[in-house]
Design a protein around this motif. Sequence first.
Motif, PDB file in Angstrom:
ATOM      1  N   THR A   1     -22.415   4.950  11.797  1.00  0.00           N
ATOM      2  CA  THR A   1     -22.956   6.289  12.008  1.00  0.00           C
ATOM      3  C   THR A   1     -22.614   7.142  10.798  1.00  0.00           C
ATOM      4  O   THR A   1     -21.709   6.825  10.030  1.00  0.00           O
ATOM      5  CB  THR A   1     -22.371   6.960  13.269  1.00  0.00           C
TER       6      THR A   1
ATOM      7  N   CYS B   1     -26.016  10.861  18.520  1.00  0.00           N
ATOM      8  CA  CYS B   1     -26.342  10.399  17.182  1.00  0.00           C
ATOM      9  C   CYS B   1     -26.946   8.997  17.244  1.00  0.00           C
ATOM     10  O   CYS B   1     -27.013   8.370  18.291  1.00  0.00           O
ATOM     11  CB  CYS B   1     -25.108  10.408  16.288  1.00  0.00           C
ATOM     12  N   VAL B   2     -27.378   8.549  16.099  1.00  0.00           N
ATOM     13  CA  VAL B   2     -27.923   7.207  15.981  1.00  0.00           C
ATOM     14  C   VAL B   2     -27.027   6.392  15.061  1.00  0.00           C
ATOM     15  O   VAL B   2     -26.260   6.938  14.281  1.00  0.00           O
ATOM     16  CB  VAL B   2     -29.374   7.215  15.434  1.00  0.00           C
ATOM     17  N   GLU B   3     -27.159   5.091  15.169  1.00  0.00           N
ATOM     18  CA  GLU B   3     -26.458   4.172  14.281  1.00  0.00           C
ATOM     19  C   GLU B   3     -27.513   3.424  13.478  1.00  0.00           C
ATOM     20  O   GLU B   3     -28.608   3.148  13.982  1.00  0.00           O
ATOM     21  CB  GLU B   3     -25.625   3.168  15.074  1.00  0.00           C
TER      22      GLU B   3
ATOM     23  N   SER C   1     -21.844  12.822  12.029  1.00  0.00           N
ATOM     24  CA  SER C   1     -22.130  12.607  13.453  1.00  0.00           C
ATOM     25  C   SER C   1     -20.937  12.925  14.340  1.00  0.00           C
ATOM     26  O   SER C   1     -20.561  12.154  15.187  1.00  0.00           O
ATOM     27  CB  SER C   1     -22.561  11.155  13.691  1.00  0.00           C
TER      28      SER C   1
ATOM     29  N   MET D   1     -33.420  -1.310  19.971  1.00  0.00           N
ATOM     30  CA  MET D   1     -33.301  -0.782  18.616  1.00  0.00           C
ATOM     31  C   MET D   1     -34.681  -0.761  17.984  1.00  0.00           C
ATOM     32  O   MET D   1     -35.584  -1.500  18.400  1.00  0.00           O
ATOM     33  CB  MET D   1     -32.335  -1.612  17.780  1.00  0.00           C
TER      34      MET D   1
ATOM     35  N   VAL E   1     -32.259   0.760  13.759  1.00  0.00           N
ATOM     36  CA  VAL E   1     -31.723   2.037  14.224  1.00  0.00           C
ATOM     37  C   VAL E   1     -31.560   1.936  15.738  1.00  0.00           C
ATOM     38  O   VAL E   1     -32.434   1.407  16.425  1.00  0.00           O
ATOM     39  CB  VAL E   1     -32.692   3.192  13.872  1.00  0.00           C
ATOM     40  N   ARG E   2     -30.437   2.453  16.263  1.00  0.00           N
ATOM     41  CA  ARG E   2     -30.222   2.436  17.713  1.00  0.00           C
ATOM     42  C   ARG E   2     -29.466   3.687  18.142  1.00  0.00           C
ATOM     43  O   ARG E   2     -28.845   4.379  17.326  1.00  0.00           O
ATOM     44  CB  ARG E   2     -29.462   1.194  18.151  1.00  0.00           C
ATOM     45  N   ASP E   3     -29.502   3.963  19.428  1.00  0.00           N
ATOM     46  CA  ASP E   3     -28.781   5.078  20.033  1.00  0.00           C
ATOM     47  C   ASP E   3     -27.304   4.698  20.127  1.00  0.00           C
ATOM     48  O   ASP E   3     -26.962   3.672  20.718  1.00  0.00           O
ATOM     49  CB  ASP E   3     -29.357   5.351  21.420  1.00  0.00           C
ATOM     50  N   SER E   4     -26.435   5.526  19.595  1.00  0.00           N
ATOM     51  CA  SER E   4     -25.010   5.197  19.606  1.00  0.00           C
ATOM     52  C   SER E   4     -24.424   5.182  21.015  1.00  0.00           C
ATOM     53  O   SER E   4     -23.399   4.561  21.244  1.00  0.00           O
ATOM     54  CB  SER E   4     -24.227   6.184  18.732  1.00  0.00           C
TER      55      SER E   4
END
Length: 68
Positions: free
Chosen positions: A9, A19-21, A13, A45, A35-38
């Motif tokens: 991240t 945030c996203v990772e 963040s 993703m 990209v994925r939701d943290s």
Amino acid sequence: MTDKPHWHTSSYSNNGGNCVEVAANLVARHGIVPVRDSKAPAGPMLNLSAGAYSSFVAGIKAGRLRTS
């Protein structure tokens, strides 16, 4: 180089988990940035092309992607 995403991240963040990772380690070999939701690391993703990810980041920096 590995085909496994190395998630991270942004240092910016620190906003309570919204945030996203990203896994930029796959750009050189595969040309994608996952990209994925943290908050849901086991969830879905998005695999963005390197160009699409670059445009996305540029849009954020320019203030063109605002939430309502």
